[in-house]
Write an enzyme that holds these catalytic residues in place. Structure first.
Site, PDB file in Angstrom:
ATOM      1  N   SER A 213      43.502  39.593   2.914  1.00 38.68           N
ATOM      2  CA  SER A 213      44.073  39.271   4.226  1.00 38.68           C
ATOM      3  C   SER A 213      45.243  38.307   4.081  1.00 38.68           C
ATOM      4  O   SER A 213      45.343  37.562   3.119  1.00 38.68           O
ATOM      5  CB  SER A 213      43.015  38.633   5.117  1.00 38.68           C
ATOM      6  OG  SER A 213      41.844  39.414   5.149  1.00 38.68           O
TER       7      SER A 213
HETATM    8  N1  SAH Z   1      38.028  38.679   2.437  1.00 40.30           N
HETATM    9  C1  SAH Z   1      38.641  39.646   1.555  1.00 40.30           C
HETATM   10  C2  SAH Z   1      39.276  40.764   2.342  1.00 40.30           C
HETATM   11  C3  SAH Z   1      38.881  42.101   1.829  1.00 40.30           C
HETATM   12  S1  SAH Z   1      39.244  43.462   2.891  1.00 40.30           S
HETATM   13  C4  SAH Z   1      39.569  38.983   0.584  1.00 40.30           C
HETATM   14  O1  SAH Z   1      39.750  37.767   0.648  1.00 40.30           O
HETATM   15  O2  SAH Z   1      40.086  39.679  -0.297  1.00 40.30           O
HETATM   16  C5  SAH Z   1      37.659  43.760   3.622  1.00 40.30           C
HETATM   17  C6  SAH Z   1      36.569  44.205   2.698  1.00 40.30           C
HETATM   18  O3  SAH Z   1      35.444  44.540   3.521  1.00 40.30           O
HETATM   19  C7  SAH Z   1      36.852  45.432   1.848  1.00 40.30           C
HETATM   20  O4  SAH Z   1      36.745  45.098   0.505  1.00 40.30           O
HETATM   21  C8  SAH Z   1      35.776  46.435   2.277  1.00 40.30           C
HETATM   22  O5  SAH Z   1      35.282  47.223   1.221  1.00 40.30           O
HETATM   23  C9  SAH Z   1      34.712  45.502   2.811  1.00 40.30           C
HETATM   24  N2  SAH Z   1      33.719  46.105   3.699  1.00 40.30           N
HETATM   25  C10 SAH Z   1      33.889  47.023   4.683  1.00 40.30           C
HETATM   26  N3  SAH Z   1      32.707  47.312   5.276  1.00 40.30           N
HETATM   27  C11 SAH Z   1      31.766  46.543   4.649  1.00 40.30           C
HETATM   28  C12 SAH Z   1      30.367  46.404   4.784  1.00 40.30           C
HETATM   29  N4  SAH Z   1      29.648  47.098   5.669  1.00 40.30           N
HETATM   30  N5  SAH Z   1      29.725  45.523   3.973  1.00 40.30           N
HETATM   31  C13 SAH Z   1      30.410  44.822   3.044  1.00 40.30           C
HETATM   32  N6  SAH Z   1      31.728  44.923   2.863  1.00 40.30           N
HETATM   33  C14 SAH Z   1      32.417  45.765   3.646  1.00 40.30           C
END
Ligand code: SAH
Length: 257
Positions: A101
């Site tokens: 993000s």
């Molecule tokens: N906070 C992260 C942002 C990653 S993007 C960072 O700092 O890099 C959001 C993430 O949520 C993705 O990796 C995606 O695979 C994950 N995601 C989506 N649905 C999910 C779920 N039900 N449980 C766990 N992770 C999930």
């Protein structure tokens, strides 16, 4: 140094955890980042300092949040080719169609969590659940501000990537879990706060069940054709939802892959 990018100066991110600022400190000017030792042309520390100054100029007021954003080395969480962009206010690809993000969004969401989550006398949040570990960046930012962070990711490759990113940092209070965050993570409950980096149609009941009374959820949610940031506060009387600004997160999906 346990990194493949030896060109950078020693990290300023402490092996332990900096104490959180006391609650409701007035917005203080952000101290400049430590000066670079030598050969600063590619040194990302001034860039991180500028990023924090910009976050403060754009309205992030919580000194502890600004300090955490200044302490965590975002460039360690992105692929080598993207390192020069690591301190720009932009989301960057982390593989498997997912993104880290934008710093401004991380800071905004974490500040909202600090404002409404349950905090100890030292100003720190209690246990926090981070849904969507991705590369682990936000989990590490949260680790600076909370006693414990449980961060859950559904994609095995990203979970492993986050593990590798966190290993050299030796952080004791951030726990990475492979699993479906739609079900929360009951073993760590109740949570002082829950934060999600992926947006669904509704806030799953499991998150509300696993949130402590007095705690807060900050998550993107579907809203009139797009997505909005939503804050859910839980009190003895029930839960209240507040819809804030439009955001653009990857979808919350179920199951582990
Ligand atoms: N906070 C992260 C942002 C990653 S993007 C960072 O700092 O890099 C959001 C993430 O949520 C993705 O990796 C995606 O695979 C994950 N995601 C989506 N649905 C999910 C779920 N039900 N449980 C766990 N992770 C999930």
């Amino acid at each position: 140094m346990a990194t493949q990018r030896p060109g950078f100066p020693a990290r300023i991110f402490p092996a332990g955890n900096a104490p959180a600022a006391p609650a409701r400190r007035p917005a203080a000017p952000v101290p400049p980042a430590a000066p670079a030792p030598t050969g600063a042309a590619r040194d990302p520390i001034p860039a991180r300092g500028r990023m924090v100054q910009q976050l403060a100029a754009d309205g992030i007021q919580d000194a502890a949040v600004l300090r955490a954003m200044g302490a965590v080395e975002r460039h360690r969480f992105v692929d080598g080719a993207l390192v020069p962009q690591a301190y720009e206010d932009t989301a960057l690809p982390i593989g498997l169609g997912q993104t880290i993000s934008k710093p401004s969004v991380v800071a905004r969401m974490v500040e909202l969590l600090m404002q409404g989550g349950l905090r100890g006398e030292d100003g720190r949040l209690g246990r926090v659940l981070d849904i969507g570990t991705g590369c682990g960046y936000q989990a590490v930012v949260l680790g600076q501000l909370a006693t414990e962070v449980y961060s859950i990711e559904r994609l095995r490759d990203l979970h492993e990537k986050a593990r590798a990113n966190l290993r050299p940092l030796r952080i004791a209070n951030v726990h990475l879990i492979l699993g479906d965050g739609m079900a929360g993570f009951a073993k760590g409950a109740p949570y002082a706060g829950i934060i999600a980096a992926a947006g669904g149609e509704l806030v799953p009941d499991a998150w509300i069940d696993q949130l402590a009374v007095g705690g807060r959820i900050v998550a993107p949610l579907a809203s009139s054709g797009g997505q909005a940031l939503v804050v859910v506060d839980k009190s003895r009387q029930g839960v209240s939802h507040t819809v804030l600004e439009a955001v653009n997160f990857v979808p919350l999906k179920s199951g582990v892959a």
